[in-house]
Design a protein around this motif. Structure first.
Motif, PDB file in Angstrom:
ATOM      1  N   VAL A  84     -23.650  15.766  21.593  1.00 18.06           N
ATOM      2  CA  VAL A  84     -23.449  16.360  21.539  1.00 18.06           C
ATOM      3  C   VAL A  84     -23.957  18.248  20.853  1.00 18.06           C
ATOM      4  CG1 VAL A  84     -20.674  18.493  22.305  1.00 18.06           C
ATOM      5  CG2 VAL A  84     -21.209  16.116  22.181  1.00 18.06           C
ATOM      6  N   ARG A  85     -24.095  19.142  21.584  1.00 18.34           N
ATOM      7  CA  ARG A  85     -25.221  20.441  20.903  1.00 18.34           C
ATOM      8  C   ARG A  85     -24.994  21.553  21.578  1.00 18.34           C
ATOM      9  NH1 ARG A  85     -25.850  17.249  18.048  1.00 18.34           N
ATOM     10  NH2 ARG A  85     -28.518  15.659  17.224  1.00 18.34           N
ATOM     11  N   LEU A 114     -21.938  23.567  21.530  1.00 18.95           N
ATOM     12  CA  LEU A 114     -20.734  23.518  23.217  1.00 18.95           C
ATOM     13  C   LEU A 114     -19.869  24.355  23.252  1.00 18.95           C
ATOM     14  CD1 LEU A 114     -19.628  21.547  25.722  1.00 18.95           C
ATOM     15  CD2 LEU A 114     -18.477  20.484  24.175  1.00 18.95           C
ATOM     16  N   SER A 128     -21.258  20.997  17.674  1.00 18.84           N
ATOM     17  CA  SER A 128     -22.410  19.354  18.107  1.00 18.84           C
ATOM     18  C   SER A 128     -21.457  18.581  16.892  1.00 18.84           C
ATOM     19  CB  SER A 128     -23.587  20.370  17.082  1.00 18.84           C
ATOM     20  OG  SER A 128     -23.992  21.830  17.551  1.00 18.84           O
ATOM     21  N   GLU A 175     -24.748  21.047  25.844  1.00 19.55           N
ATOM     22  CA  GLU A 175     -25.180  19.542  26.729  1.00 19.55           C
ATOM     23  C   GLU A 175     -24.420  19.036  25.835  1.00 19.55           C
ATOM     24  OE1 GLU A 175     -29.344  18.987  25.631  1.00 19.55           O
ATOM     25  OE2 GLU A 175     -30.154  19.845  26.943  1.00 19.55           O
ATOM     26  N   VAL A 176     -23.806  17.917  26.538  1.00 25.25           N
ATOM     27  CA  VAL A 176     -23.085  16.318  26.058  1.00 25.25           C
ATOM     28  C   VAL A 176     -24.144  15.699  26.736  1.00 25.25           C
ATOM     29  CG1 VAL A 176     -20.957  15.315  26.410  1.00 25.25           C
ATOM     30  CG2 VAL A 176     -21.098  17.684  26.612  1.00 25.25           C
ATOM     31  N   SER A 177     -24.899  14.364  25.526  1.00 24.35           N
ATOM     32  CA  SER A 177     -26.146  14.709  26.124  1.00 24.35           C
ATOM     33  C   SER A 177     -25.763  12.553  26.031  1.00 24.35           C
ATOM     34  CB  SER A 177     -27.963  14.802  25.493  1.00 24.35           C
ATOM     35  OG  SER A 177     -28.586  13.431  25.633  1.00 24.35           O
ATOM     36  N   ARG A 233     -29.197  11.928  30.062  1.00 23.75           N
ATOM     37  CA  ARG A 233     -28.896  12.663  31.260  1.00 23.75           C
ATOM     38  C   ARG A 233     -27.422  13.632  30.236  1.00 23.75           C
ATOM     39  NH1 ARG A 233     -26.241   8.039  33.512  1.00 23.75           N
ATOM     40  NH2 ARG A 233     -26.034   7.455  31.376  1.00 23.75           N
ATOM     41  N   ASN A 234     -27.889  14.709  31.424  1.00 22.41           N
ATOM     42  CA  ASN A 234     -26.633  16.084  30.417  1.00 22.41           C
ATOM     43  C   ASN A 234     -24.988  16.041  31.388  1.00 22.41           C
ATOM     44  OD1 ASN A 234     -25.379  17.865  29.213  1.00 22.41           O
ATOM     45  ND2 ASN A 234     -26.836  19.750  30.445  1.00 22.41           N
ATOM     46  N   SER A 239     -24.083  19.632  33.298  1.00 24.68           N
ATOM     47  CA  SER A 239     -24.441  19.750  34.079  1.00 24.68           C
ATOM     48  C   SER A 239     -24.547  18.655  35.239  1.00 24.68           C
ATOM     49  CB  SER A 239     -25.865  20.210  34.072  1.00 24.68           C
ATOM     50  OG  SER A 239     -27.002  18.933  33.723  1.00 24.68           O
TER      51      SER A 239
END
Length: 335
Positions: free
Chosen positions: A26-27, A29, A47, A83-85, A89-90, A93
């Motif tokens: 998580v970056r 957010l 994050s 981003e929630v990677s 994959r994010n 989005s």
């Protein structure tokens, strides 16, 4: 006792997620809710990483943004930025059709109140089988057998009979076990548990926590645990993120945070909870003064400064970044 702190933290898992490839990242957010008074920031720049077989706990008072973080991990609330990677994959989005394939199969959630999360007019079997067939190529008979197996795995007695019952026919603890069975039925890599022991008595709490820990070890699942119960954190967490007013203010391995809390808010939280390793002569519990600020009406500078006994003039400035390596803290006292 899950409502007390002991010197036991993070059993059964890694001491820290650092140094291992994360299964979830998580970056920065951000989540904002639109209200009649304008946009309200519920989560502001959070994050963290989660490794396999790790439990990362997010703690804080009610209203600090914990549950919003939990919902945003599955894109159940709109993410304003960040981003929630998951596997590169994010999720924030992704299109809705893509999210339907990911939710339940790769990342699943245990919601706060199972009675309102389970459909009251459908049997447990109907709800479990629907989840399994959505993500696995099984016919109805095989999916039903899988559902019975999962109910047995989480400690439901006579699962072949229970699968035909409705949620109101089960106790609160059994409904919570059904939610866990549903969440784990497709072997997700990540489990988000939002207050999984709320409203359960202490004995059932202990059973649910032991079950989650066993399943984490068996399936290799990484757990994001959302709670305000410090005793639950002491029992389960490998690492802890402390939230206040939508931000992480401290992050550390569980043992380090309990032995040496550094942010004044973290120290206040721990001072207000009973500890079995402290004698009564060490003094009464100390409550945090005041109340958490209303989102959208935060004080200037550090949001905690109006409740902090160590507040300085510099605290009226925007707070520093979350700093540190294994220990991270967002406070001018540690700049």
């Amino acid at each position: 006792m899950t409502n007390e702190i002991s010197d036991h933290t993070g059993q059964g898992g890694a001491a820290t997620g650092r140094g291992r490839a994360p299964v979830l990242s998580v970056r920065d957010l951000h989540v904002r809710y639109r209200t009649d008074d304008g946009d309200v920031p519920a989560v502001n720049g959070v994050s963290f990483d989660l490794a396999a077989r790790e439990t990362y706990a997010i703690v804080g008072e009610s209203g600090c943004g914990k549950s919003t973080v939990a919902l945003s991990l599955l894109a159940l609330v709109p993410v304003s930025a960040g981003e929630v990677s998951l596997g590169g994959r994010n999720l924030a989005s992704m299109r809705r059709s893509e999210l339907r394939r990911v939710r339940g199969r790769e990342i699943a959630m245990i919601f706060q109140e199972p009675m309102t999360s389970l459909n009251p007019v459908l049997t447990l079997g109907h709800q479990l089988v629907e989840t399994i067939r959505l993500h696995q190529p099984l016919d109805r008979g095989a999916a039903r057998r899988r559902a019975i197996e999962m109910l047995e795995r989480v400690g439901i007695s006579d699962p072949a009979r229970r699968i035909g019952q409705y949620p109101h026919e089960l106790s609160g603890g059994m409904r919570q076990r059904v939610m866990i069975a549903m969440a784990l039925s497709c072997n997700p890599r990540i489990l988000v548990a939002d207050e999984p022991t709320t409203a359960l008595d202490v004995t059932v709490q202990a059973q649910i926590l032991a079950l989650l820990d066993d399943l984490r070890a068996e399936f290799g699942t990484g757990i994001v645990l959302i709670t305000h119960d410090i005793g639950v954190v002491a029992e389960m967490a490998d690492r802890i993120g402390v939230m206040y007013a939508g931000r992480l203010v401290e992050e550390a391995a569980a043992a380090d945070l309990f032995s040496d809390p550094r942010h004044p808010y973290t120290r206040g939280l721990l001072a207000s909870v009973p500890r079995v390793d402290l004698a009564p002569r060490d003094g009464p519990l100390v409550a945090l003064p005041g109340s958490p600020p209303t989102p959208g009406r935060l004080p200037q500078g550090c949001a905690f400064r109006t409740r902090c006994a160590q507040a300085m003039d510099v605290c009226a400035k925007p707070p520093p970044e979350l700093r540190g390596a294994d220990r991270m803290v967002r406070c001018w006292l540690h700049v």
